[in-house]
Design an enzyme around this catalytic site. Structure first.
Site, PDB file in Angstrom:
ATOM      1  CE  LYS A  83      -4.163   1.059   2.675  1.00  0.00           C
ATOM      2  NZ  LYS A  83      -4.734   0.760   4.013  1.00  0.00           N
TER       3      LYS A  83
HETATM    4  C1  E4P Z   1      -8.287   1.573   3.977  1.00  0.00           C
HETATM    5  O1  E4P Z   1      -7.417   0.911   3.445  1.00  0.00           O
HETATM    6  C2  E4P Z   1      -8.082   2.374   5.195  1.00  0.00           C
HETATM    7  O2  E4P Z   1      -7.381   1.596   6.135  1.00  0.00           O
HETATM    8  C3  E4P Z   1      -9.380   2.769   5.849  1.00  0.00           C
HETATM    9  O3  E4P Z   1     -10.497   2.446   5.086  1.00  0.00           O
HETATM   10  C4  E4P Z   1      -9.371   4.152   6.420  1.00  0.00           C
HETATM   11  O4  E4P Z   1     -10.606   4.407   7.017  1.00  0.00           O
HETATM   12  P1  E4P Z   1     -10.857   5.610   8.037  1.00  0.00           P
HETATM   13  O5  E4P Z   1     -11.139   6.837   7.258  1.00  0.00           O
HETATM   14  O6  E4P Z   1     -12.055   5.184   8.823  1.00  0.00           O
HETATM   15  O7  E4P Z   1      -9.596   5.734   8.865  1.00  0.00           O
END
Ligand code: E4P
Length: 226
Positions: A83
């Site tokens: 990522k």
């Molecule tokens: C996705 O890969 C992220 O980890 C996640 O969806 C972030 O979500 P949040 O905005 O609730 O932190």
């Protein structure tokens, strides 16, 4: 549509995997930090429980640093998706890693133009954050619809992974638009099973001990949950 769990809690992942509905996992450094465990150890354990893609995020901000971290992470298993953030260095890293056969999830996407850049960089997944988009007064689902349109216009193979999902309506809208994947905290995935009328109709008997008769009148709102 594929369902990914947005968590680093192994017990929650196992529980969801047992339903047969879990296609992958997304983690991020703060989710892993919350678990209080070693980063690589947690990613390794998740990747051994789930056969689908497991996203593991780099924390470096520069190309060389991201590549160094990616080298460690991609050795964990073939189902690891590295990522990277949607920055010039992140997309440079994305191009290098996907050209070399690794899966890459480009995260922190907040505009359709950014999603276009990620697709051109060969991203396996693009993660637009709908909840955080809603938080600042935009319509996160409009962003998803725009990305769907652009990717279809040019036949990009990058999968739209709807992230920052906050409630079941986000899941419903994702499916209606035709995004490829949504990632949500396990609690939200469990909420998808729920409907008061299903709870009522699947009860063996009324609290009074009277047998439930299938097809009989549904409960009045005041009776739901009793
Ligand atoms: C996705 O890969 C992220 O980890 C996640 O969806 C972030 O979500 P949040 O905005 O609730 O932190």
């Amino acid at each position: 549509m594929k369902f990914f769990a947005d968590t680093a809690e192994i017990a929650e992942i196992r529980e969801l995997a047992a339903t047969g509905l879990l296609d992958g996992v997304t983690t991020n450094p703060s989710l892993i930090h919350k678990s209080g465990r070693d980063f690589v150890e947690v990613v390794r354990e998740i990747a051994s429980v789930v056969s689908g893609p497991v996203s593991a995020e780099v924390v470096a901000l520069d190309y060389e640093g991201m590549m160094r971290e990616a080298e460690i992470l991609r050795k964990i298993g073939d189902n690891i998706a590295i990522k990277v953030p949607l920055t010039p260095d992140g997309l440079k890293t994305c191009k290098a890693l996907t050209s070399d056969g690794s899966m890459v999830n480009v995260t922190l996407c907040f505009s359709a133009n950014q999603a276009l850049l990620a697709a051109k960089a060969g991203a396996t997944f693009i993660s637009p954050f709908v909840g955080r988009h809603d938080d600042v007064g935009f319509n996160g689902m409009e962003l998803i619809a725009d990305i769907r349109l652009i990717y279809d216009n040019y036949d990009f193979g990058t999968e739209i992974l709807v992230a920052s999902v906050r409630h079941p309506i986000h899941v419903l809208e994702t499916a209606k638009i035709g995004a490829d994947i949504m990632t949500a905290p396990p609690k939200i995935i469990w909420q998808l099973f729920k409907h008061p009328l299903t709870d009522w109709a699947s009860r063996a008997s009324w609290p009074t001990g009277k047998r439930r008769v299938r097809g009989s009148e549904p409960p009045r709102p005041a009776e739901i949950g009793n």
